[in-house]
Motif scaffolding. Sequence first.
Motif, PDB file in Angstrom:
ATOM      1  N   VAL A 471      42.226  50.063 -44.588  1.00 14.03           N
ATOM      2  CA  VAL A 471      41.038  50.720 -44.029  1.00 14.03           C
ATOM      3  C   VAL A 471      40.719  51.974 -44.846  1.00 14.03           C
ATOM      4  CG1 VAL A 471      40.034  51.848 -42.002  1.00 14.03           C
ATOM      5  CG2 VAL A 471      41.453  49.798 -41.720  1.00 14.03           C
ATOM      6  N   THR A 472      41.747  52.728 -45.186  1.00 19.60           N
ATOM      7  CA  THR A 472      41.518  53.955 -45.960  1.00 19.60           C
ATOM      8  C   THR A 472      40.842  53.630 -47.292  1.00 19.60           C
ATOM      9  OG1 THR A 472      43.530  54.826 -44.980  1.00 19.60           O
ATOM     10  CG2 THR A 472      42.654  56.051 -46.835  1.00 19.60           C
ATOM     11  N   GLY A 473      41.340  52.607 -47.964  1.00 21.18           N
ATOM     12  CA  GLY A 473      40.763  52.207 -49.254  1.00 21.18           C
ATOM     13  C   GLY A 473      39.277  51.918 -49.118  1.00 21.18           C
ATOM     14  N   LYS A 474      38.918  51.224 -48.040  1.00 21.87           N
ATOM     15  CA  LYS A 474      37.521  50.860 -47.814  1.00 21.87           C
ATOM     16  C   LYS A 474      36.698  52.086 -47.430  1.00 21.87           C
ATOM     17  CE  LYS A 474      34.986  47.209 -47.721  1.00 21.87           C
ATOM     18  NZ  LYS A 474      34.963  46.380 -48.925  1.00 21.87           N
ATOM     19  N   MET A 475      37.328  53.059 -46.739  1.00 23.91           N
ATOM     20  CA  MET A 475      36.598  54.271 -46.326  1.00 23.91           C
ATOM     21  C   MET A 475      36.360  55.207 -47.502  1.00 23.91           C
ATOM     22  SD  MET A 475      38.101  55.126 -42.528  1.00 23.91           S
ATOM     23  CE  MET A 475      37.316  54.365 -41.083  1.00 23.91           C
ATOM     24  N   GLU A 476      37.255  55.138 -48.478  1.00 28.82           N
ATOM     25  CA  GLU A 476      37.119  56.045 -49.630  1.00 28.82           C
ATOM     26  C   GLU A 476      35.849  55.777 -50.438  1.00 28.82           C
ATOM     27  OE1 GLU A 476      40.902  55.454 -51.466  1.00 28.82           O
ATOM     28  OE2 GLU A 476      41.818  57.091 -50.316  1.00 28.82           O
ATOM     29  N   VAL A 477      35.312  54.563 -50.350  1.00 30.27           N
ATOM     30  CA  VAL A 477      34.087  54.267 -51.099  1.00 30.27           C
ATOM     31  C   VAL A 477      32.847  54.315 -50.207  1.00 30.27           C
ATOM     32  CG1 VAL A 477      35.120  53.031 -53.054  1.00 30.27           C
ATOM     33  CG2 VAL A 477      34.595  51.763 -50.955  1.00 30.27           C
ATOM     34  N   CYS A 478      32.942  55.068 -49.116  1.00 29.92           N
ATOM     35  CA  CYS A 478      31.780  55.255 -48.230  1.00 29.92           C
ATOM     36  C   CYS A 478      31.173  56.628 -48.511  1.00 29.92           C
ATOM     37  CB  CYS A 478      32.226  55.162 -46.770  1.00 29.92           C
ATOM     38  SG  CYS A 478      30.899  55.508 -45.606  1.00 29.92           S
ATOM     39  N   ARG A 479      29.853  56.667 -48.715  1.00 34.46           N
ATOM     40  CA  ARG A 479      29.204  57.935 -49.094  1.00 34.46           C
ATOM     41  C   ARG A 479      28.877  58.820 -47.896  1.00 34.46           C
ATOM     42  NH1 ARG A 479      24.279  56.558 -50.750  1.00 34.46           N
ATOM     43  NH2 ARG A 479      24.568  54.323 -50.535  1.00 34.46           N
ATOM     44  N   GLU A 480      29.000  58.318 -46.682  1.00 30.41           N
ATOM     45  CA  GLU A 480      28.517  59.058 -45.522  1.00 30.41           C
ATOM     46  C   GLU A 480      29.671  59.391 -44.554  1.00 30.41           C
ATOM     47  OE1 GLU A 480      25.337  60.398 -44.542  1.00 30.41           O
ATOM     48  OE2 GLU A 480      26.924  61.124 -43.216  1.00 30.41           O
ATOM     49  N   PRO A 481      30.154  60.641 -44.544  1.00 31.81           N
ATOM     50  CA  PRO A 481      31.295  61.007 -43.684  1.00 31.81           C
ATOM     51  C   PRO A 481      31.024  60.783 -42.191  1.00 31.81           C
ATOM     52  CG  PRO A 481      30.681  62.816 -45.156  1.00 31.81           C
ATOM     53  CD  PRO A 481      29.681  61.752 -45.366  1.00 31.81           C
ATOM     54  N   GLU A 482      29.764  60.890 -41.784  1.00 27.48           N
ATOM     55  CA  GLU A 482      29.412  60.666 -40.376  1.00 27.48           C
ATOM     56  C   GLU A 482      29.866  59.259 -39.902  1.00 27.48           C
ATOM     57  OE1 GLU A 482      28.357  62.536 -38.066  1.00 27.48           O
ATOM     58  OE2 GLU A 482      27.628  61.112 -36.556  1.00 27.48           O
ATOM     59  N   PHE A 483      29.713  58.270 -40.776  1.00 29.82           N
ATOM     60  CA  PHE A 483      30.097  56.907 -40.382  1.00 29.82           C
ATOM     61  C   PHE A 483      31.616  56.815 -40.190  1.00 29.82           C
ATOM     62  CE2 PHE A 483      26.259  55.293 -43.053  1.00 29.82           C
ATOM     63  CZ  PHE A 483      25.386  55.789 -42.093  1.00 29.82           C
ATOM     64  N   ILE A 484      32.341  57.551 -41.022  1.00 27.18           N
ATOM     65  CA  ILE A 484      33.811  57.529 -40.912  1.00 27.18           C
ATOM     66  C   ILE A 484      34.229  58.194 -39.598  1.00 27.18           C
ATOM     67  CG2 ILE A 484      35.989  58.217 -42.047  1.00 27.18           C
ATOM     68  CD1 ILE A 484      34.259  56.289 -43.702  1.00 27.18           C
ATOM     69  N   LYS A 485      33.569  59.319 -39.249  1.00 25.57           N
ATOM     70  CA  LYS A 485      33.888  60.012 -37.998  1.00 25.57           C
ATOM     71  C   LYS A 485      33.673  59.076 -36.804  1.00 25.57           C
ATOM     72  CE  LYS A 485      32.340  64.523 -39.618  1.00 25.57           C
ATOM     73  NZ  LYS A 485      31.250  65.490 -39.495  1.00 25.57           N
ATOM     74  N   ARG A 486      32.594  58.331 -36.853  1.00 24.39           N
ATOM     75  CA  ARG A 486      32.280  57.409 -35.754  1.00 24.39           C
ATOM     76  C   ARG A 486      33.266  56.238 -35.725  1.00 24.39           C
ATOM     77  NH1 ARG A 486      26.832  57.668 -33.858  1.00 24.39           N
ATOM     78  NH2 ARG A 486      27.033  55.471 -33.354  1.00 24.39           N
ATOM     79  N   GLN A 487      33.572  55.696 -36.910  1.00 22.68           N
ATOM     80  CA  GLN A 487      34.478  54.539 -36.937  1.00 22.68           C
ATOM     81  C   GLN A 487      35.869  54.956 -36.467  1.00 22.68           C
ATOM     82  OE1 GLN A 487      33.335  51.396 -37.560  1.00 22.68           O
ATOM     83  NE2 GLN A 487      35.354  50.661 -36.935  1.00 22.68           N
ATOM     84  N   ILE A 488      36.285  56.180 -36.814  1.00 27.91           N
ATOM     85  CA  ILE A 488      37.590  56.668 -36.342  1.00 27.91           C
ATOM     86  C   ILE A 488      37.564  56.773 -34.813  1.00 27.91           C
ATOM     87  CG2 ILE A 488      39.143  58.679 -36.322  1.00 27.91           C
ATOM     88  CD1 ILE A 488      38.615  58.955 -39.353  1.00 27.91           C
ATOM     89  N   ALA A 489      36.430  57.169 -34.246  1.00 30.71           N
ATOM     90  CA  ALA A 489      36.307  57.239 -32.778  1.00 30.71           C
ATOM     91  C   ALA A 489      36.484  55.848 -32.164  1.00 30.71           C
ATOM     92  CB  ALA A 489      34.946  57.810 -32.404  1.00 30.71           C
ATOM     93  N   ILE A 490      35.960  54.838 -32.835  1.00 29.90           N
ATOM     94  CA  ILE A 490      36.113  53.465 -32.328  1.00 29.90           C
ATOM     95  C   ILE A 490      37.581  53.041 -32.399  1.00 29.90           C
ATOM     96  CG2 ILE A 490      35.469  51.042 -32.703  1.00 29.90           C
ATOM     97  CD1 ILE A 490      32.721  52.123 -33.735  1.00 29.90           C
ATOM     98  N   PHE A 491      38.228  53.374 -33.540  1.00 32.16           N
ATOM     99  CA  PHE A 491      39.664  53.061 -33.646  1.00 32.16           C
ATOM    100  C   PHE A 491      40.464  53.838 -32.591  1.00 32.16           C
ATOM    101  CE2 PHE A 491      38.773  51.733 -38.191  1.00 32.16           C
ATOM    102  CZ  PHE A 491      39.171  50.420 -38.018  1.00 32.16           C
ATOM    103  N   ARG A 492      39.990  55.052 -32.243  1.00 29.18           N
ATOM    104  CA  ARG A 492      40.703  55.864 -31.232  1.00 29.18           C
ATOM    105  C   ARG A 492      40.685  55.168 -29.873  1.00 29.18           C
ATOM    106  NH1 ARG A 492      39.378  60.998 -32.741  1.00 29.18           N
ATOM    107  NH2 ARG A 492      41.486  61.460 -33.410  1.00 29.18           N
ATOM    108  N   GLU A 493      39.598  54.413 -29.579  1.00 26.37           N
ATOM    109  CA  GLU A 493      39.549  53.655 -28.314  1.00 26.37           C
ATOM    110  C   GLU A 493      40.607  52.541 -28.318  1.00 26.37           C
ATOM    111  OE1 GLU A 493      37.880  54.427 -25.696  1.00 26.37           O
ATOM    112  OE2 GLU A 493      36.382  55.820 -26.512  1.00 26.37           O
ATOM    113  N   VAL A 494      40.957  52.062 -29.512  1.00 30.66           N
ATOM    114  CA  VAL A 494      41.992  51.022 -29.617  1.00 30.66           C
ATOM    115  C   VAL A 494      43.349  51.683 -29.401  1.00 30.66           C
ATOM    116  CG1 VAL A 494      43.066  49.296 -31.109  1.00 30.66           C
ATOM    117  CG2 VAL A 494      40.592  49.683 -31.235  1.00 30.66           C
ATOM    118  N   ASP A 495      43.612  52.759 -30.165  1.00 28.67           N
ATOM    119  CA  ASP A 495      44.868  53.497 -30.008  1.00 28.67           C
ATOM    120  C   ASP A 495      44.730  54.844 -30.713  1.00 28.67           C
ATOM    121  OD1 ASP A 495      47.669  54.411 -30.513  1.00 28.67           O
ATOM    122  OD2 ASP A 495      48.119  52.540 -29.469  1.00 28.67           O
ATOM    123  N   GLU A 496      45.134  55.884 -30.024  1.00 31.20           N
ATOM    124  CA  GLU A 496      45.044  57.245 -30.576  1.00 31.20           C
ATOM    125  C   GLU A 496      45.765  57.336 -31.934  1.00 31.20           C
ATOM    126  OE1 GLU A 496      43.447  59.974 -29.502  1.00 31.20           O
ATOM    127  OE2 GLU A 496      44.305  61.186 -31.140  1.00 31.20           O
TER     128      GLU A 496
END
Length: 532
Positions: A471-496
């Motif tokens: 997941v980190t590898g795929k996030m490193e090539v994302c230009r928009e940090p806002e999307f990462i913040k949101r996706q991490i929130a979704i993963f947080r619903e799975v497990d902190e």
Amino acid sequence: DTSFSSHVADQFRSYEEDRQMASKDVLYATSNGVPMPHPYETQRVGENGPLLLQDFHLIDLLSHFDRERIPERVVHAKGSGAHGFFECTDPIPELCSADIFSTKGKKCSVTARFSTVGGESGSHDCARDPRGFSVKFRTDDGNWDLVANNTPVFFLRDPAKFPHFIHTQKRDPSTHLTHADDSTMFWDYLCNNPESIHQVMILMGDRGIPDGFRFMHGYSGHALKLVNKQGDWVYTQIHLRSQQGTKFITQEDSASKSADHSQKDLYEAIQRGEYPKWSVEIQTMTPKQAEQVWEKQKINVFDLTHVWPQGQFPRKKIGEFTLNENAINYFAEIEQAAFNPAHMPPGIEPSADPVLQSRLFSYPDTHRHRIGVNYQQLPVNAARTGFKFGNFQRDGSMAFYNQGARPNYLSSIDPIRFRPRSVDLDKTHGHFTGEAITFLSEIRPEDFNAPRALWRKVWDEPARARFIGNVTGKMEVCREPEFIKRQIAIFREVDEEIATRLEKATGIKGYDGISKLRFNGTHNGMTNDAKL
Ligand code: HEM
């Protein structure tokens, strides 16, 4: 025999002969059968003059070449396939009237095609991507196409999202880059559509890159219906279980593989006589049980982002298929194959799953565009029924089998025959009337149960570490940090823990959870604010 009709009949008979064609038995000729002394004899005016329009031989060659490519599949463009046969091992007449499941030992020929999803036709076989798994069963009662994937769940449950989602897997309209180099669109879609989370967990985990097509299972994903002779029916999920077992490769290992790794593996195994085999198994659920799992477990039978628990709905084997024949001509036998989830013989019916219902339209529509209106007449697609069949479809581009002199309308002078209906339509067309339609775009707490079980119960620590790395590898090539913040929130619903580990790895602090997030076109059913 010099009669015209015998020439036409010979043409139909000659397909099998053509497949075995060897150059030593063939005389070089133009497309209209005129022999030519040599392929490189272009006509020109004098030694250095221009070419002649009358040179049919050259124009014949170039103009055919110009049209060699048909459109590639808009998804699942890179694929491999082979032929073989299905055999019914455990008949289920009490559940299903389909002829192919009626008797032990009943057989039919099959063609299977496996594929990656997002890439173009020349793309890499070892992409981290779901795999398509299609099987065409040529039953005595017409063709049944099971157009499945190697994962039991899918990214979405609202069909209107499909083109949007797929476009994020394709090249960016401006940069022309894929998500391997720029994952911004990829995360934009996923962080706005959290019902994808179960599929995302599978994709980014150890089952994300199958080691060739022989070593993966297939899943219908959708509920289908099995209808018996009395017209009673059950919902079913179909599983294709690899008898070779499953094998996957890591991100690191994928880099060292050939771009055609899966094609090579399948082709060579069949050439060696190591024929891959899959068991065909079913889970079944009565309409009453479907209401109960919705009421008690909030699992909707029409929602392919959820699986049916196997403890409650055990798998049962009904048959198996073997792939024992490579295509002799890949284009004719695999590229032009048209698999369509709407192809179902009597005894198998679609459920009301909205994604399946949309697919019933989409596939034959794309086939008419990709191959042409008479694609069903091509040898790989043609049905081989236990009876001679005809209808009132005529003409169109490339009408090869145009049904002779038979009337092209429902004629009383030369009547066609009909098979009487065996079951009461009113009985079979019932459906469980749960809330699939209203919650299509709503996120609920149950959407996170299966992903949480993967993280906490199924994976060990090394598997979790690989997942975080992928997941980190795929996030490193994302230009928009806002999307990462949101996706991490979704993963947080799975497990902190997933969220904190990703925060550490990416250096980006994600949102607390999704309760305060607004989604782009998706209703957040986990918010306290009714207006969101
Ligand atoms: C291929 C549409 C969802 C499995 C395709 C193709 C289209 C399409 C247009 C190209 C077909 C061709 O050119 O022959 C859609 C739409 C979907 C959807 C509109 C949802 C609304 C799914 C799902 C699955 C799936 C949920 C699996 C459970 C496949 C497979 C192929 C394919 C395996 C490749 C078939 C082959 O090998 O020729 N899809 N699809 N699709 N799709 Fe889907």
